[in-house]
Design an enzyme around this catalytic site. Sequence first.
Site, PDB file in Angstrom:
ATOM      1  N   SER A  78       0.851  -1.194   0.000  1.00  0.00           N
ATOM      2  CA  SER A  78       0.000   0.000   0.000  1.00  0.00           C
ATOM      3  C   SER A  78       0.886   1.243   0.000  1.00  0.00           C
ATOM      4  CB  SER A  78      -0.908  -0.002   1.231  1.00  0.00           C
ATOM      5  OG  SER A  78      -0.108  -0.058   2.391  1.00  0.00           O
ATOM      6  N   ASN A  79       2.218   1.031  -0.056  1.00  0.00           N
ATOM      7  CA  ASN A  79       3.161   2.146   0.007  1.00  0.00           C
ATOM      8  C   ASN A  79       3.781   2.402  -1.378  1.00  0.00           C
ATOM      9  OD1 ASN A  79       5.475   3.722   0.313  1.00  0.00           O
ATOM     10  ND2 ASN A  79       5.920   2.932   2.345  1.00  0.00           N
ATOM     11  N   PRO A  80       3.326   3.464  -2.060  1.00  0.00           N
ATOM     12  CA  PRO A  80       3.814   3.717  -3.426  1.00  0.00           C
ATOM     13  C   PRO A  80       5.319   3.995  -3.491  1.00  0.00           C
ATOM     14  CG  PRO A  80       2.491   5.573  -2.629  1.00  0.00           C
ATOM     15  CD  PRO A  80       2.365   4.491  -1.608  1.00  0.00           C
ATOM     16  N   GLU A 139      -1.031  -6.872   8.954  1.00  0.00           N
ATOM     17  CA  GLU A 139       0.271  -6.770   9.617  1.00  0.00           C
ATOM     18  C   GLU A 139       0.139  -7.527  10.948  1.00  0.00           C
ATOM     19  OE1 GLU A 139       2.605  -3.860   8.562  1.00  0.00           O
ATOM     20  OE2 GLU A 139       4.015  -4.094  10.207  1.00  0.00           O
ATOM     21  N   ASP A 185       8.614  -6.070   3.962  1.00  0.00           N
ATOM     22  CA  ASP A 185       8.386  -5.452   5.253  1.00  0.00           C
ATOM     23  C   ASP A 185       9.711  -4.907   5.756  1.00  0.00           C
ATOM     24  OD1 ASP A 185       5.732  -5.527   6.629  1.00  0.00           O
ATOM     25  OD2 ASP A 185       7.136  -5.603   8.315  1.00  0.00           O
ATOM     26  N   LYS A 212      20.599   6.881  -1.131  1.00  0.00           N
ATOM     27  CA  LYS A 212      19.751   5.879  -0.467  1.00  0.00           C
ATOM     28  C   LYS A 212      19.529   4.697  -1.400  1.00  0.00           C
ATOM     29  CE  LYS A 212      15.250   4.659   1.336  1.00  0.00           C
ATOM     30  NZ  LYS A 212      13.843   4.929   1.560  1.00  0.00           N
TER      31      LYS A 212
HETATM   32  P1  IMP Z   1       6.487  -1.239   6.651  1.00  0.00           P
HETATM   33  O1  IMP Z   1       7.483  -2.135   6.042  1.00  0.00           O
HETATM   34  O2  IMP Z   1       5.687  -0.535   5.601  1.00  0.00           O
HETATM   35  O3  IMP Z   1       5.663  -1.903   7.719  1.00  0.00           O
HETATM   36  O4  IMP Z   1       7.339  -0.092   7.322  1.00  0.00           O
HETATM   37  C1  IMP Z   1       7.378   0.149   8.683  1.00  0.00           C
HETATM   38  C2  IMP Z   1       7.666   1.609   8.927  1.00  0.00           C
HETATM   39  O5  IMP Z   1       9.004   1.885   8.573  1.00  0.00           O
HETATM   40  C3  IMP Z   1       6.769   2.554   8.142  1.00  0.00           C
HETATM   41  O6  IMP Z   1       6.373   3.609   8.968  1.00  0.00           O
HETATM   42  C4  IMP Z   1       7.643   3.061   7.040  1.00  0.00           C
HETATM   43  O7  IMP Z   1       7.356   4.405   6.742  1.00  0.00           O
HETATM   44  C5  IMP Z   1       9.031   2.938   7.641  1.00  0.00           C
HETATM   45  N1  IMP Z   1       9.967   2.572   6.579  1.00  0.00           N
HETATM   46  C6  IMP Z   1       9.993   1.438   5.848  1.00  0.00           C
HETATM   47  N2  IMP Z   1      10.953   1.489   4.924  1.00  0.00           N
HETATM   48  C7  IMP Z   1      11.549   2.696   5.075  1.00  0.00           C
HETATM   49  C8  IMP Z   1      12.607   3.336   4.382  1.00  0.00           C
HETATM   50  O8  IMP Z   1      13.182   2.842   3.408  1.00  0.00           O
HETATM   51  N3  IMP Z   1      12.928   4.561   4.824  1.00  0.00           N
HETATM   52  C9  IMP Z   1      12.314   5.164   5.871  1.00  0.00           C
HETATM   53  N4  IMP Z   1      11.311   4.621   6.530  1.00  0.00           N
HETATM   54  C10 IMP Z   1      10.932   3.384   6.137  1.00  0.00           C
END
Ligand code: IMP
Length: 191
Positions: free
Chosen positions: A10-12, A38, A67, A165
Amino acid sequence: MPLHIYFATSNPHKAVEIRNALQKYGVDVKHIELELTEIQADELEKVAEFKAKEAYRLVGHPVMVEDAGLFIHALKGFPGVYSSYVYRTIGNEGVLKLMEGVENRAAKFKAVIALALSQDDVRIFTGECHGMIAEKQRGKEGFGFDPIFIPEGHDRTFAEDYEYKNQVSHRKRATQSFINFIKEEGKHLLE
Ligand code: IMP
């Protein structure tokens, strides 16, 4: 012929980072917008595996999920598997508050890619990026904790140097491990 792989998230931002990392290896990433469950677990691998199986059920085709989490040494690995909750609640300002006056600012990002080839065949690929927590938020690019994370050997945050990055990130390293698998044994699995 390029290989195609579905990537459910769900994360573009993640979809773009994964697509760019895989593109140069001839792997075409098809983003599927899915809000996956989750689960609460003590390891990212378990969270990712559960999501991959759920995504496979919904998509009916080999599918990849990812994740990630931020692990801060002085906080004994927190927020780790709780990263998403912590970001939504206290955010970067809250993490910086927890780190006020803390000298050892070592931290790492970890990414776990889970590839569901079938309902019970899930392959895991991980990547880590070590660094430190900045004293304050810096930079506008990227997402999540990027403005407070400075990768090792660098002086700017991920949000200040997004190009950097994408060369060294946890996500980039996890995709590298995925690519090695595809090259060595997995190509036919996706055809
Ligand atoms: P998830 O993998 O989407 O559950 O990420 C967990 C949390 O870590 C979320 O709030 C994301 O915004 C943050 N996050 C995941 N990957 C990154 C990254 O590459 N950079 C910064 N924050 C991240």
